[in-house]
Design a protein around this motif. Structure first.
Motif, PDB file in Angstrom:
ATOM      1  N   SER A 339      28.503  52.518  53.406  1.00  0.00           N
ATOM      2  CA  SER A 339      29.496  51.831  52.570  1.00  0.00           C
ATOM      3  C   SER A 339      30.640  51.319  53.436  1.00  0.00           C
ATOM      4  O   SER A 339      30.983  51.896  54.462  1.00  0.00           O
ATOM      5  N   ARG A 340      31.239  50.200  52.990  1.00  0.00           N
ATOM      6  CA  ARG A 340      32.298  49.535  53.768  1.00  0.00           C
ATOM      7  C   ARG A 340      33.426  49.252  52.786  1.00  0.00           C
ATOM      8  O   ARG A 340      33.378  48.286  52.026  1.00  0.00           O
ATOM      9  N   ILE A 341      34.460  50.095  52.843  1.00  0.00           N
ATOM     10  CA  ILE A 341      35.481  50.142  51.791  1.00  0.00           C
ATOM     11  C   ILE A 341      36.830  49.703  52.341  1.00  0.00           C
ATOM     12  O   ILE A 341      37.289  50.192  53.374  1.00  0.00           O
ATOM     13  N   GLY A 342      37.478  48.786  51.648  1.00  0.00           N
ATOM     14  CA  GLY A 342      38.849  48.407  51.957  1.00  0.00           C
ATOM     15  C   GLY A 342      39.782  48.984  50.910  1.00  0.00           C
ATOM     16  O   GLY A 342      39.462  48.960  49.717  1.00  0.00           O
ATOM     17  N   LEU A 343      40.919  49.525  51.343  1.00  0.00           N
ATOM     18  CA  LEU A 343      41.893  50.098  50.411  1.00  0.00           C
ATOM     19  C   LEU A 343      42.984  49.070  50.105  1.00  0.00           C
ATOM     20  O   LEU A 343      43.576  48.500  51.025  1.00  0.00           O
ATOM     21  N   LEU A 344      43.227  48.842  48.816  1.00  0.00           N
ATOM     22  CA  LEU A 344      44.262  47.913  48.360  1.00  0.00           C
ATOM     23  C   LEU A 344      45.347  48.678  47.632  1.00  0.00           C
ATOM     24  O   LEU A 344      45.094  49.729  47.040  1.00  0.00           O
ATOM     25  N   GLY A 345      46.550  48.130  47.633  1.00  0.00           N
ATOM     26  CA  GLY A 345      47.657  48.756  46.916  1.00  0.00           C
ATOM     27  C   GLY A 345      48.968  48.459  47.601  1.00  0.00           C
ATOM     28  O   GLY A 345      49.010  48.147  48.800  1.00  0.00           O
ATOM     29  N   VAL A 346      50.044  48.557  46.840  1.00  0.00           N
ATOM     30  CA  VAL A 346      51.367  48.261  47.394  1.00  0.00           C
ATOM     31  C   VAL A 346      51.749  49.315  48.425  1.00  0.00           C
ATOM     32  O   VAL A 346      51.198  50.422  48.441  1.00  0.00           O
ATOM     33  N   ASN A 347      52.691  48.970  49.279  1.00  0.00           N
ATOM     34  CA  ASN A 347      53.185  49.915  50.273  1.00  0.00           C
ATOM     35  C   ASN A 347      53.812  51.113  49.561  1.00  0.00           C
ATOM     36  O   ASN A 347      54.614  50.958  48.651  1.00  0.00           O
ATOM     37  N   GLY A 348      53.428  52.312  49.967  1.00  0.00           N
ATOM     38  CA  GLY A 348      53.963  53.512  49.341  1.00  0.00           C
ATOM     39  C   GLY A 348      53.108  54.032  48.200  1.00  0.00           C
ATOM     40  O   GLY A 348      53.397  55.087  47.625  1.00  0.00           O
ATOM     41  N   ALA A 349      52.020  53.309  47.855  1.00  0.00           N
ATOM     42  CA  ALA A 349      51.172  53.755  46.746  1.00  0.00           C
ATOM     43  C   ALA A 349      50.338  54.976  47.123  1.00  0.00           C
ATOM     44  O   ALA A 349      49.914  55.732  46.249  1.00  0.00           O
ATOM     45  N   GLY A 350      50.082  55.158  48.443  1.00  0.00           N
ATOM     46  CA  GLY A 350      49.333  56.335  48.870  1.00  0.00           C
ATOM     47  C   GLY A 350      48.072  56.033  49.661  1.00  0.00           C
ATOM     48  O   GLY A 350      47.223  56.904  49.835  1.00  0.00           O
ATOM     49  N   ASP A 495      32.741  45.490  51.987  1.00  0.00           N
ATOM     50  CA  ASP A 495      31.937  44.986  50.872  1.00  0.00           C
ATOM     51  C   ASP A 495      32.541  45.329  49.519  1.00  0.00           C
ATOM     52  O   ASP A 495      32.212  44.698  48.521  1.00  0.00           O
ATOM     53  N   LEU A 496      33.367  46.350  49.467  1.00  0.00           N
ATOM     54  CA  LEU A 496      33.972  46.750  48.197  1.00  0.00           C
ATOM     55  C   LEU A 496      35.373  47.286  48.455  1.00  0.00           C
ATOM     56  O   LEU A 496      35.720  47.627  49.586  1.00  0.00           O
ATOM     57  N   PHE A 497      36.163  47.322  47.381  1.00  0.00           N
ATOM     58  CA  PHE A 497      37.560  47.751  47.499  1.00  0.00           C
ATOM     59  C   PHE A 497      37.849  48.904  46.552  1.00  0.00           C
ATOM     60  O   PHE A 497      37.300  48.979  45.454  1.00  0.00           O
ATOM     61  N   TRP A 498      38.730  49.789  47.028  1.00  0.00           N
ATOM     62  CA  TRP A 498      39.324  50.812  46.164  1.00  0.00           C
ATOM     63  C   TRP A 498      40.791  50.443  45.982  1.00  0.00           C
ATOM     64  O   TRP A 498      41.485  50.121  46.956  1.00  0.00           O
ATOM     65  N   LEU A 499      41.251  50.506  44.738  1.00  0.00           N
ATOM     66  CA  LEU A 499      42.645  50.203  44.442  1.00  0.00           C
ATOM     67  C   LEU A 499      43.433  51.503  44.317  1.00  0.00           C
ATOM     68  O   LEU A 499      43.075  52.381  43.514  1.00  0.00           O
TER      69      LEU A 499
END
Length: 635
Positions: A339-350, A495-499
């Protein structure tokens, strides 16, 4: 306009620029690119008057106001908002004069100063500063906090806001995205597009350069070259220019070889002496063309891990935080093999907090983290650079990981990260941030991990190294979890993202453009981003199919690359032999009476080598076409 004419510039013993000339018109938005150490930051120091040219002229209009981002932030007790307002020097000067006039009860001066403040829109300045701070991630409460209360990364944002607050004619930005998260980078892009002055920005973020810049200045080979267009267009134009240069170089080399062959063969013959001498003069007058250098100094791949258990890691109802305070809760996810995962979210979200948990640097406050028996993690974060031993060399760092390995094997491996010769045996301490980041990556790659955790891996890397890392990650057979503001890296390797939002982590069914649109909608509504709202875009099946196709094509590519390597070795060997034969046949020695047999053998062998060389070159070209087809599908 900015004019640099016949400019030469040294830093210590190193000559950065030699007889360089360039003209930049007002309103240009210029990306400044080049290898680390080429002289980009020194060029900025020259424009700001902090350095002086050794010769030539550097002219910036005298009436221009220049803004740049300060590198240091004093631990001040003034609020973030007041600190940013200090960026408008004219505003602060008028405010001081107004306070003095009011104290002196000077009605005429008070009236005049109010008029001047109105003229520069001074009464709206606090609202402008607040808008800048909001765009850079400071909420209203944070804007009132003292500067001293912020960490280093947030202080750099304050310095950026202060530079943007200045009503400048020329704005100089040196790696402005390094301390920003993805969505703050997107906000900065929009702000810079609307900036009315002249912008020069040093950046290794190609998407950022593409979005903002209409011109590119390349600092290379001690000169400055201006290209019209964004970074992608610059790459195309530079490739065409280098191809022309190489073609002209090859043509000239053939001309030189022909002249030298004639001179060597006939300089001793009285009947040809005059012609030989004229060719000697022609050779001396020839203005030599340099060969084009287009090869990247970086060449590395991730080795196949010893094992790929599935799943590699699983989180079951996990709460994560510091002390007793949870930042993320109810996290139930698994990292599958491949799996190839990118993490998304605002700065400070964790995001970084989650990566630390996956790396084992943080313990779960609740729930369970279950790792596979054969799990082997490679973890890169900015603080990893601090774990390097400053007095040791890259070779010593690697030797500690592999005490049984031969030194030449270690040197060859480090060469792929551009630690060659003395660079492999020089202490780490004086190295740049980019060099330390490369070494940290090299140590991770050597360990053959099956799960890579990368937290902003590109912050100190130049464009060449970013490209090499992207290619290596595309062929990495293990699992990948990455946090990055570099969209090119995210788009090419995940290939996929975690928010990460609202205190939890959930899959995000979309790509980076979907995420951007979702965030714009959230900001327009004035609502906090909710992970549940992100489920509107459903592309999971498409992403899964794309991932399977990429893995299939990657498997096809490996045997082709192996065959290509063998052909290139044979090409090198045959070319070397042909050069020796050509040199012998062009020499006087070949035609002496005692060398008739050797001459005949050499002529025969030259024919055989030339024929085989043509065959191998044809095979190489066909294989290159096949590889390009696979690579195009991979892209």
């Amino acid at each position: 306009m900015i004019q640099l004419q016949n400019l030469s510039l040294r830093r210590g013993l190193k000559e950065l620029l030699n007889n360089a000339s360039i003209t930049l018109n007002p309103g240009y938005k210029v990306g400044v690119v080049g290898a680390n150490g080429a002289g980009k930051s020194s060029l900025f120091a020259l424009l700001m008057g902090q350095l002086h040219a050794d010769s030539g002229d550097a002219t910036v209009p005298a009436h221009w106001t220049i803004a740049h981002v300060a590198q240091e932030t004093p631990a001040l007790e003034c609020s973030a908002l007041d600190y940013v307002l200090d960026g408008d020097a004219e505003l602060r000067q008028l405010q001081r004069k107004l306070a003095e006039a009011e104290q002196a009860n000077d009605g005429a001066a008070i009236g005049q100063l109010h008029g001047e403040l109105d003229h520069i829109d001074g009464y709206a300045a606090p609202a402008r500063a607040a808008k800048l701070l909001t765009g850079l991630g400071f909420d209203p409460e944070a804007q009132e906090r003292p500067v001293a209360s912020f960490s280093g990364g947030w202080r750099m944002r304050l310095n950026l806001a202060q530079a943007l607050m200045c009503r400048s004619d020329l704005l100089l930005l040196d790696e402005p995205t390094n301390h920003l998260d993805l969505e703050t980078v997107l906000w900065l892009e929009d702000w810079l597009k609307a900036y009315p002055g002249t912008l020069l920005v040093i950046s290794h973020d190609r998407d950022f350069l593409d979005a903002v810049c209409g011109q590119i200045v390349e600092v290379a080979n001690q000169t400055l070259t201006l290209y019209t267009g964004n970074y992608s267009q610059f790459e195309t134009m530079r490739a065409e220019k280098l191809a022309r240069q190489q073609s002209e170089f090859d043509k000239q080399q053939r001309q030189i070889a022909h002249l030298e062959s004639f001179i060597n063969r006939f300089k001793a013959k009285a009947t040809k002496a005059r012609q030989a001498q004229s060719r000697v003069k022609a050779l001396e007058k020839l203005e030599r063309i340099a060969p084009a250098h287009v090869d990247s100094p970086f060449d590395f791949t991730f080795a196949t891990p010893a094992a790929l258990p599935n799943p590699l890691l699983r989180l079951d109802k996990v709460a994560i935080g510091y002390g007793a305070t949870p930042i993320l809760q109810r996290v139930s996810l698994s990292v599958e093999a491949g799996s190839r995962i990118g993490l998304l979210g605002v700065n400070g979200a964790g995001k970084s907090t989650l990566v630390k948990l996956l790396a084992g640097e943080l313990k779960a406050l609740e729930g369970e983290v279950i790792g596979a028996q054969m799990l082997k993690i490679g973890y890169f974060a900015q603080h990893q650079l601090e774990t390097l031993r400053m007095d040791d060399t890259p070779l010593q760092h690697l030797a500690r990981l592999a005490p049984q390995a031969r030194e030449q094997e270690l040197r060859t491996f480090l060469g792929g990260f551009n630690f060659r010769g003395d660079a492999a045996t020089s202490p780490v301490g004086p190295m740049s941030g980019g060099e330390k980041a490369r070494l940290a990556l090299a140590l991770i790659v050597w360990e053959k991990p099956n799960l890579l955790l990368l937290d902003e891996p590109t912050n100190h890397l130049d464009l060449e190294m970013r490209h090499a890392l992207t290619l290596a990650l595309q062929d990495f057979p293990g699992a990948l979890v990455v946090v990055s503001h570099d969209r090119a890296l995210l788009e090419s390797t995940t290939d996929l993202f975690w928010l990460v939002a609202d205190g939890t982590v959930r899959p995000f069914d979309g790509d980076l453009e979907d995420y951007r649109q979702w965030r714009l909608e959230q900001l327009a509504e004035g609502a906090r981003p909710s992970a549940g709202d992100a489920q509107s875009v459903n592309r999971k099946e498409q992403k899964r199919q794309e991932a399977e196709e990429r893995q299939r094509l990657s498997a096809l590519k490996k045997p082709l690359l192996a065959k290509l390597g063998k052909l290139e070795k044979e090409l090198e060997k045959l070319s070397g032999e042909k050069a020796e034969l050509d040199a012998f046949l062009a020499s006087e020695e070949a035609y002496q009476d005692g060398n008739k047999a050797k001459l005949a053998d050499s002529i025969k062998r030259q024919g055989e080598v030339s024929a085989r060389l043509a065959e191998v070159e044809e095979e190489w070209l066909l294989l290159q076409d096949e590889l390009e087809g696979v690579s195009a599908n991979l892209a």
